[in-house]
Design a protein around this motif. Structure first.
Motif, short mmCIF file in Angstrom:
data_model
loop_
_atom_site.label_atom_id
_atom_site.label_comp_id
_atom_site.label_asym_id
_atom_site.label_seq_id
_atom_site.Cartn_x
_atom_site.Cartn_y
_atom_site.Cartn_z
N VAL A 154 0.82 -1.21 0.00
CA VAL A 154 0.00 0.00 0.00
C VAL A 154 0.86 1.26 0.00
O VAL A 154 0.39 2.34 -0.37
CB VAL A 154 -0.96 0.03 1.20
CG1 VAL A 154 -1.95 -1.14 1.10
CG2 VAL A 154 -0.21 -0.04 2.53
N ARG A 155 2.12 1.13 0.39
CA ARG A 155 3.03 2.26 0.37
C ARG A 155 4.44 1.77 0.65
O ARG A 155 4.64 0.77 1.33
CB ARG A 155 2.63 3.32 1.42
CG ARG A 155 3.54 4.55 1.41
CD ARG A 155 3.00 5.68 2.24
NE ARG A 155 3.95 6.78 2.28
CZ ARG A 155 4.12 7.67 1.31
NH1 ARG A 155 3.38 7.57 0.19
NH2 ARG A 155 5.00 8.64 1.42
N GLY A 207 -3.37 0.61 -6.13
CA GLY A 207 -3.42 -0.85 -6.08
C GLY A 207 -2.80 -1.55 -7.26
O GLY A 207 -3.16 -2.69 -7.57
#
Length: 239
Positions: A154-155, A207
């Protein structure tokens, strides 16, 4: 699929050796560091390779690697006039990669044991986006660290004081041609460079950043100690 090898940078952590020669031409075992990247790509069936480097030692690259024919590849060269980050260097590949093409990027000082073949196959089957290769390490705070939730990045946080995982994002990246549009939207970081982590986080935010793992050894040979460890790892693999 095409390959891009980034071999610029100042090599400040390897001074005084890099005062006289580009770090990617330093010996690792019996070969210049850059040759391992070329051979990894060639061994995975990638024949069209763009080598991006700085002015320092550029003539030595041409003299040693030539057209790439000796290594079973076709080499194209580009100069990065001013060091401005990995993403800035990658932007120089825009006219090398055709619209709709996928390609793999190797940082020339990343040495590793695994074959690229399964990673290439995985990315070829990926519909869109980007892919990074992760490696479990003891000191993740030295690297970009992925925050993985439900098996999805996600990061990526760069050199976090408190890493969210024990995995490092290695200097092997897979992109499609859309990455150049992403790069053009970026602004320099606090250290004045266009960061590849920022580019990858654009894909992560929607995503579309996938990942695979290295199972064998991986070394960022950017320091005197890691350069020595890379030679030991290669020697061990040959024995």
């Amino acid at each position: 699929m095409k390959g891009v090898v980034l071999a610029g940078g100042t090599g400040s952590r390897l001074r005084p050796l890099t005062n006289i020669i580009n770090k990617h031409l330093l010996p690792v075992g019996e070969l210049p560091m850059i040759q391992y990247a070329i051979e990894k790509l060639s061994g995975a069936g990638i024949q069209d390779i763009l080598l991006i480097t700085g002015k320092q030692s550029s003539s030595l690259y041409l003299e040693y690697l030539g057209s790439g024919d000796t290594f079973g590849v076709r080499l194209t060269y580009k100069l990065q006039d001013h060091a401005g980050g990995i993403a800035q260097a990658l932007a120089l590949a825009e006219d090398f990669v055709h619209v709709g093409e996928k390609f793999v990027v190797l940082l020339g000082d990343n040495l590793f044991e695994d074959s690229l073949v399964p990673m290439i196959r995985s990315f070829e089957n990926q519909e869109e986006g980007a892919m990074v290769i992760l490696k479990e390490v003891d000191n993740a705070s030295r690297y970009g660290v992925p925050d993985i939730q439900n098996n999805v990045i996600v990061r990526i946080e760069e050199k976090p004081e408190y890493p969210s995982s024990s995995y490092a994002v290695t200097g092997i990246y897979f992109f499609e041609s859309t990455v150049f549009a992403v790069i053009h939207t970026q602004i320099p970081s606090e250290r004045g460079e266009f960061e590849i982590t920022d580019v990858n986080n654009v894909y992560a935010a929607v995503g579309k950043l996938r990942h695979q793992f290295f199972s064998g050894w991986w070394i960022d040979a950017g320091t005197h100690e890691s350069l020595f460890q890379a030679t030991l790892s290669l020697r061990k693999g040959e024995s």
